[in-house]
Enzyme design. Structure first.
Site, short mmCIF file in Angstrom:
data_model
loop_
_atom_site.label_atom_id
_atom_site.label_comp_id
_atom_site.label_asym_id
_atom_site.label_seq_id
_atom_site.Cartn_x
_atom_site.Cartn_y
_atom_site.Cartn_z
CG PHE A 16 -2.01 -1.03 1.14
CD1 PHE A 16 -3.09 -0.88 0.30
CD2 PHE A 16 -1.92 -2.19 1.91
CE1 PHE A 16 -4.09 -1.84 0.22
CE2 PHE A 16 -2.91 -3.16 1.84
CZ PHE A 16 -4.00 -2.99 1.00
CD GLU A 17 2.70 3.70 3.78
OE1 GLU A 17 3.22 4.69 3.22
OE2 GLU A 17 1.83 3.79 4.66
N GLY A 18 3.92 1.54 -1.18
CA GLY A 18 4.78 1.62 -2.36
C GLY A 18 6.24 1.45 -1.96
#
Length: 262
Positions: A16-18
């Site tokens: 999700f954060e990358g």
């Protein structure tokens, strides 16, 4: 014994954060603070991030492990009831995203410590806004965290990551026209696409415009609009006093309103 985030939990969080393997600058200045890996800056401790820095995915995960220590410490201190490892991983993803201060006053923690785990799970959904606006990307993240918390299912969010930039990346053939249209609006503002070419289709013209921008700004010229490219675009747009449609995202605390596989 104090809990730590599992490897599966770190992959869940980073999906999700990358994960960005080449340092990119602050969008407001185009300079420091530089960011790399899973939202790591020098403010979080070693390593100091500098222009041109490149790391592997394995190194990004090592840095994330060190950065997570402070969040794990908060969880181990604040959570007063017994929880499973999957529940800890779900909470680690939440606190990493919203910060210890917000987590400390959250209904997730309050209900959990009262023994109401179902209520705590449902309360994940309330953390779905950025700048007061409900973001579908955060809605999806909270739903995945809730599922992990309730069932232990890490889901399909965990990708087979290798040593390349991963996370929200728009490229030729991207199936998410709403994001591509916003990217094209930024490219038009920068004079790299003709006015009216924001049709949501990431075709050859859009790819050529992204490549032209990357070449001009000494980025990897691959025609893919990932976090590093969009961060540089945000800085260029801000310098030109132009509106920013999508280039600034996704940076820390600024989720992109797109599926993570864009």
């Amino acid at each position: 014994m104090a809990r730590q985030t599992t490897e599966r939990g770190k992959e869940f969080l980073s999906s999700f954060e990358g994960v960005v393997l080449k340092a990119y600058p602050d969008p407001g200045t185009g300079k420091a603070p530089w960011t790399i890996g899973v939202g790591h800056t020098a403010a979080a401790g070693a390593p100091v991030v500098v222009k041109g820095m490149v790391i592997t995915h394995a190194t990004a995960m090592d840095i994330l492990s060190r950065d997570l220590v402070v969040f794990e410490s908060w969880l181990n201190k604040l959570v007063k009831v017994e929880i499973t490892q999957a529940q800890f991983d779900a909470l680690a993803s939440l606190i990493f995203n919203i910060g210890p201060g917000n987590f400390q006053k959250s209904s997730v923690l309050r209900l959990l410590n009262k023994g109401d785990k179902l209520g705590a799970a449902a309360a994940f959904a309330s953390w779905n806004k950025a700048a007061g606006k409900v973001m579908s990307g955060l809605v999806r993240r909270r739903a995945a965290e809730r599922t992990l918390f309730e069932t232990g299912y890490y889901g399909s969010a965990i990708a087979a990551n290798d040593d390349e930039t991963v996370g929200v990346v728009m490229a030729s053939g991207s199936p998410h026209p709403e994001g591509v249209r916003a990217l094209q609006a930024d490219l038009i503002s920068l004079g790299l696409l003709p006015v009216g070419d924001d049709d949501g289709d990431f075709g050859r013209e859009t790819e050529a415009a992204v490549r032209a921008f990357q070449l001009k700004h000494a980025l990897t010229v691959d025609g893919r609009a990932g976090p590093a490219t969009r961060s540089a675009m945000a800085a260029a747009l801000k310098k030109a006093a132009k509106p920013i449609a999508v280039a600034m995202f996704p940076l820390r605390d600024q989720p992109l309103d797109l599926p993570a596989a864009a």
